[in-house]
Scaffold this motif. Sequence first.
Motif, PDB file in Angstrom:
ATOM      1  N   ASN A  29      33.223 -17.340 -21.297  1.00 42.93           N
ATOM      2  CA  ASN A  29      32.064 -17.560 -20.429  1.00 42.93           C
ATOM      3  C   ASN A  29      32.424 -18.372 -19.189  1.00 42.93           C
ATOM      4  O   ASN A  29      31.899 -18.133 -18.096  1.00 42.93           O
ATOM      5  N   ALA A  30      33.356 -19.325 -19.358  1.00 47.22           N
ATOM      6  CA  ALA A  30      33.766 -20.163 -18.223  1.00 47.22           C
ATOM      7  C   ALA A  30      34.515 -19.345 -17.170  1.00 47.22           C
ATOM      8  O   ALA A  30      34.502 -19.686 -15.974  1.00 47.22           O
ATOM      9  N   VAL A  36      33.528 -12.324 -11.578  1.00 44.16           N
ATOM     10  CA  VAL A  36      32.443 -11.721 -10.804  1.00 44.16           C
ATOM     11  C   VAL A  36      32.837 -11.587  -9.336  1.00 44.16           C
ATOM     12  O   VAL A  36      32.480 -10.609  -8.661  1.00 44.16           O
ATOM     13  N   SER A  37      33.613 -12.541  -8.841  1.00 43.98           N
ATOM     14  CA  SER A  37      33.992 -12.557  -7.423  1.00 43.98           C
ATOM     15  C   SER A  37      35.126 -11.577  -7.102  1.00 43.98           C
ATOM     16  O   SER A  37      35.427 -11.347  -5.931  1.00 43.98           O
ATOM     17  N   LEU A  38      35.780 -11.002  -8.114  1.00 41.80           N
ATOM     18  CA  LEU A  38      36.889 -10.080  -7.867  1.00 41.80           C
ATOM     19  C   LEU A  38      36.368  -8.725  -7.366  1.00 41.80           C
ATOM     20  O   LEU A  38      35.307  -8.258  -7.769  1.00 41.80           O
ATOM     21  N   ALA A  69      37.076 -11.255 -20.669  1.00 38.98           N
ATOM     22  CA  ALA A  69      36.295 -11.469 -19.449  1.00 38.98           C
ATOM     23  C   ALA A  69      36.426 -10.261 -18.516  1.00 38.98           C
ATOM     24  O   ALA A  69      35.465  -9.867 -17.839  1.00 38.98           O
ATOM     25  N   THR A  70      37.615  -9.658 -18.514  1.00 37.66           N
ATOM     26  CA  THR A  70      37.849  -8.462 -17.696  1.00 37.66           C
ATOM     27  C   THR A  70      36.997  -7.292 -18.180  1.00 37.66           C
ATOM     28  O   THR A  70      36.362  -6.587 -17.385  1.00 37.66           O
ATOM     29  N   GLU A  73      33.239  -7.760 -17.399  1.00 37.65           N
ATOM     30  CA  GLU A  73      32.904  -7.488 -16.003  1.00 37.65           C
ATOM     31  C   GLU A  73      32.978  -5.989 -15.706  1.00 37.65           C
ATOM     32  O   GLU A  73      32.128  -5.438 -14.983  1.00 37.65           O
ATOM     33  N   ALA A  74      33.964  -5.316 -16.292  1.00 40.53           N
ATOM     34  CA  ALA A  74      34.090  -3.865 -16.092  1.00 40.53           C
ATOM     35  C   ALA A  74      32.897  -3.127 -16.694  1.00 40.53           C
ATOM     36  O   ALA A  74      32.405  -2.149 -16.117  1.00 40.53           O
ATOM     37  N   ALA A  75      32.403  -3.595 -17.844  1.00 41.02           N
ATOM     38  CA  ALA A  75      31.234  -2.973 -18.476  1.00 41.02           C
ATOM     39  C   ALA A  75      29.993  -3.135 -17.605  1.00 41.02           C
ATOM     40  O   ALA A  75      29.166  -2.212 -17.510  1.00 41.02           O
ATOM     41  N   LYS A  76      29.860  -4.285 -16.971  1.00 41.18           N
ATOM     42  CA  LYS A  76      28.712  -4.508 -16.077  1.00 41.18           C
ATOM     43  C   LYS A  76      28.749  -3.540 -14.894  1.00 41.18           C
ATOM     44  O   LYS A  76      27.730  -2.994 -14.473  1.00 41.18           O
ATOM     45  N   ARG A  77      29.950  -3.296 -14.367  1.00 43.37           N
ATOM     46  CA  ARG A  77      30.086  -2.455 -13.172  1.00 43.37           C
ATOM     47  C   ARG A  77      30.029  -0.961 -13.479  1.00 43.37           C
ATOM     48  O   ARG A  77      29.643  -0.167 -12.629  1.00 43.37           O
ATOM     49  N   THR A  78      30.440  -0.568 -14.684  1.00 37.93           N
ATOM     50  CA  THR A  78      30.462   0.871 -15.009  1.00 37.93           C
ATOM     51  C   THR A  78      29.236   1.315 -15.806  1.00 37.93           C
ATOM     52  O   THR A  78      28.665   2.373 -15.542  1.00 37.93           O
ATOM     53  N   LEU A  79      28.837   0.516 -16.800  1.00 33.26           N
ATOM     54  CA  LEU A  79      27.740   0.904 -17.694  1.00 33.26           C
ATOM     55  C   LEU A  79      26.445   0.147 -17.421  1.00 33.26           C
ATOM     56  O   LEU A  79      25.388   0.516 -17.948  1.00 33.26           O
TER      57      LEU A  79
END
Length: 913
Positions: A29-30, A36-38, A69-70, A73-79
């Motif tokens: 989480n940290a 997110v900024s990547l 963490a990767t 973030e990828a799940a947020k952007r794709t799904l």
Amino acid sequence: MMLNIAKKLFGTENDRKLKKLQPIVDKINALEPDFVSLTDEQLKAKTVEFRTRFDGGESLDDMLPEAFATVREAAKRTLGQRHYDVQLIGGITLHRGEIAEMRTGEGKTLVSTLAAYLNGLTGRGVHIVTVNDYLAKRDSEWMGQIYNFLGLTVDCINNHDPYGNQRKAAYACDITYGTNNEYGFDYLRDNMKYSLEEMSQRGHVYTIIDEIDSILIDEARTPLIISGPTDDKSDFYQRINTIIPDITEDGYDVDEKARTATFNEKGNEQIEAILRGLGMLEGESLYDVENVTVVHHINQALKAHKLFVQDKDYIVKDGEVVLIDEFTGRMMDGRRLSEGLHQAIEAKEGVEIKPENQTLASITLQNYFRLYEKLSGMTGTAETEASEFFDIYKLEVLVIPTNRPIQRIDDQDEIYRTEREKFNIIIDEIIECKKKGQPVLVGTVSIEKSEALARILVERNIEHKVLNARFHEEEAAIVALAGVPGAVTIATNMAGRGTDIQLGGNFEMRVEQEIPETATEAEREAQTARIKAEIAVLREEALNAGGLYVLGTERHESRRIDNQLRGRTGRQGDPGRSKFYLSTEDDLMRIFGGDRLKAMMSKLGWEEGENLTNRFMTKAVERAQVRVETRNFDIRKNLLKYDDVMNDQRKTIFDQRMEFMTDDDVSDVIEDFRHQLCEELIEKHVPKKAYAEQWDIKGLEARTGELLRMSVPFDEWAAEEGIADEEMRERLIKSSDLMFAELTKNIPEDAMHRVEKDILLQVIDLNWREHLQQLDALKSVIGMRAYGQRDPLNEYKSEAFTLFDNLLTDLREGVTKAMTNVLMQEMERQAQAQAPAPSTASSTGSSATRRSSARSPMDMVTAAAAAAPAVGSGTGTLPEGALDGISRNAPCPCGSGLKVKQCHGKVGGTQSF
């Protein structure tokens, strides 16, 4: 009491494990703000970075927080989905090689991406196991968006894909989706191949099993078998089938608890009389050894008629008997019962009877999945079977809390006197729910019960959907709409359906079904907004009506199946309700004392429609379920004990086979086999410390001629004073070496190596198949040893060891004999090719000769398979004394093209050295 106090003070073991994982979740989480900024490119580059670090020696455990963490973030952007903290805990559990128990609707499919991505970084392959082909394809495409975005390759295998290069490419991916059966069968197929290039799988490193309890427990009783057809005996099965209806009910005993049906003494007398009338009885008695096969198939026919019920254990579809999985309610296409039982059912149903099969290769799911270096899984119901998971697979179970508190209400069971009364109450309850707009999921234990209930609903004009093996293709669509207000869905079983029942309807399924692929972007957005709005309204209606109501029509044999049904309601903090309606006529109740309860209710003047709601009765039903579960566990454990004996042998054969396939030159193995065979021949026929007159020289000559096609002067050796078995052994080995040197001198080395490898693998396969048949036969009768106060398992181990020892002996004999045949046939062919062509021969003939001399190694192997008779019988009769003064290495005067020693000059009918 003290235990409860200790739990309150220190927490359960499960709580302590969860507490230890929290710091890792906090680390992930940290890292979230940084990820997110990547940019997309920077996020994708993380995969290359992780792989470089792994190659440099960094462990996967060290990279876990960043990798998770990767993926998040990828799940947020794709799904458009973000992993919850509890899902991160599930991912850590899977990576550690444990079982994550997560409630239905908690997103187990998304959880698997965390551990799959992390372990996929090694490049050694991750196998994700699903319960059916639909989910394998769906999940590989759905979750594949994450993997593809991050630069990992993903594919799936299913029953419709041909075995070959396509599968090999799928297994070569970083992550491969498929069903347990496909993985197991591919493993068996691979170990029947003759080169590494033909094999699909590339090892067993790490696997994640979805619905792990269904696969490793429920399906573990049935081994995976690759088989080939035997002779057609359909007339025989049909004649046997006509016998069963003529047996009176007091002629056999049926035990539904143990699932057994056997003839008693009276039944045996009736069978004997019927067989005698049909002319099928050999000898004087049914118990004569000649009638063993007939009696076996009559017993199988009895089971088919009295234990196997259409629409419960199997269905008849397109003229075929298709088995039904008792735990998932799905059709098991391609799966057949063994030992003539499937043919007995086909005869009973009057469909085409397919031939029995011969086992070519087999393995249990337990032993297949124990091949993996790391095994993990997820399910909603594993805690009740935690001891079995640990005993057999050394897997620990971690119960992961729900993301939101559960609001489901689980009502007490209601017990009715008859099934008719129970169904009437259920129908009334369904009508009441439909009036107030509450979606209802009705769970049944068989297709037969689901269709009986559906007929009543049709009579009452109640709209509904039926989900069972007959409507397998519509599964996802039916489940997706089961949460719509007022929807009534009847399901045979809800284990591993893969599609969540969402109140208001499933958004993804509606988008897939309602928006055409040809729609423009603007049309798609408008349609998507409309569907979202409609689902929001419908969801609110369903919530106000009390959420999904799960209504069980009877208890299953396993508590897990009941829990899986219950788990369909109350997902992600939604309200819901579950209740089971039972009757004394239900299978489980009837087998475990339902008749006594029914009699008691009648004596007490129980009125029509009156129910018994009592927590003690509910506990009694659960105790009955525990007894069934214990029995099933014993069956699985016993199956595994027997299969472990075969598994040790299987691993030995498969490992040795793999070693031979990877070796370019196996000539040393062929030579060792020949030398060991020579030693065994001498040891058997010329025993140590035996007198010369006790030696079996005739037998030794016969076996040597049969296996090595050599005529050795054993009688002359035996007549020598002071000769011993050691010297005879050395002479025989030397003679065989000289013979093989002579036979191979004109064969190119590379061709010889290929021939040796092909023969070695073919003989191994042939003998292994015969060994499997022997073990199957042994297993079917070994239980009789118990009558002699001997442990059948120990007897099986001892007998199986002896059979395996015989297998190794047969391998040595088979390889040596096949090599000898191949080489002698090749020498004969070369001699014929070198013989002067007849004067009438044209250039075409010489061309044919050239083609003949260019034979492939496999041609030579095929020729050996025919086990040709000894070379050198000549092509005619020679006058007496025609060979006088002619060298044994000169061409034979009969014109065969062979040397004298290979033809008419052969001593004793076999080659002489």
